[in-house]
Structure formats: C-alpha cells, structure tokens
Design a protein around this motif. Structure first.
Motif: not given
Length: 160
Positions: A12-14, A36-38, A42-48
């Motif tokens: 996700i961070d590249g 599902a974990q991905y 990804r949703e958690l990262n976008s929330a951060f």
C-alpha cells in the motif's frame, strides 16, 4: 504483526520492488482472506491520510518557556542534624577516653628515678632580652595582629 500484513502495508505504501509487488498482487487475487485484509488496510490507510494533524499555536514554545521560568527552582535537600545527638556522641567518647586514662593511671605505679645532678637556675634575664630581640618580638606580634585584623574585616565585608 505477521509477515503478510507487513507485506500488504509495504504494498500500500509503495515500498516493494517489482517482483515482490507482482507476488503480493497474485496473493490478493488468489486468496479471499488476504483480499479482505488488503481492503481493510487500504481503507484504514485512506482514513489516516484524511486526518488533519493538529499543530500547536505560534506562541506554544513561548508559553511553555514562561511557565518553566515561573516554576520555583528545585532546592537541594538539606538534612538537619540535631545538636543534642552530636553532643551525646562527643560526650560518650570523652567519657570513654577519661575512663580509660583513669584506669591506666590507677593501675600504674609512678616512680621517678633520682637524678644526681644539680642545676643552677640563676640566670640573667637582661643577657637574653636585648633591644633587638624585643623589637623582633614586637614586629612579629604586629604582623600577626594585622593578619587577624585582615581576616576579621574580610568576614565582615563578606557578611554584608
């Protein structure tokens, strides 16, 4: 954190190279649990990323420094010893030494041998006390008196 979760965060961070990136993409496509974990990560990262970071006010440092300056400086602890305790300990040692001296004197026999020579204690004082000796003695007393006067005056000035 397990290795697959760490690999998903790196994906996700590249931070992955091309071969590791393709391997993770294949795992995501083939395994529904990993997919599902991905999605959750990804949703958690976008929330951060959507969170705004709070910044302190411009005068934050000044306010903190002023509050520190107003706080009283810590004082080194000084223990107070009661003088009665010191006097009791000193008295104990003085009594012990006096009792030891008394015991030694009581149990010893003091006898002085007789010396067989006669002394002539008649001497002339004016032979030894000359004006040079008298002036030297007075000069020495003057110097010692000036040293003590200097110390006394320095203590007075230091107290003020």
């Amino acid at each position: 954190m397990n290795t697959i979760e760490q690999q998903l965060w790196d994906y996700i961070d590249g931070k992955l190279n091309e071969s590791s990136k393709k391997a993770i993409e294949e795992k995501i496509e083939s395994n529904a649990g990993i997919k599902a974990q991905y999605e959750e990560l990804r949703e958690l990262n976008s929330a951060f990323n959507a969170l705004d970071l709070d910044e302190p006010s411009m005068s934050f440092t000044r306010n903190v420094m002023e509050s520190i300056a107003l706080a009283p400086a810590p004082v080194a602890m000084k223990t107070k010893v009661d003088k009665k305790i010191i006097y009791c300990i000193g008295g104990f040692f003085v009594l012990s030494l006096l009792s030891l001296l008394g015991y030694v004197i009581y149990n010893s026999t003091l006898s002085m041998p007789k010396f067989g020579f006669n002394t002539n204690l008649n001497f002339r004082v004016d032979q030894y006390i000359t004006p040079t000796v008298l002036y030297s003695f007075l000069f020495f007393d003057l110097v010692v008196g000036l040293v003590f006067l200097d110390q006394f005056l320095r203590k007075k000035v230091a107290q003020k």
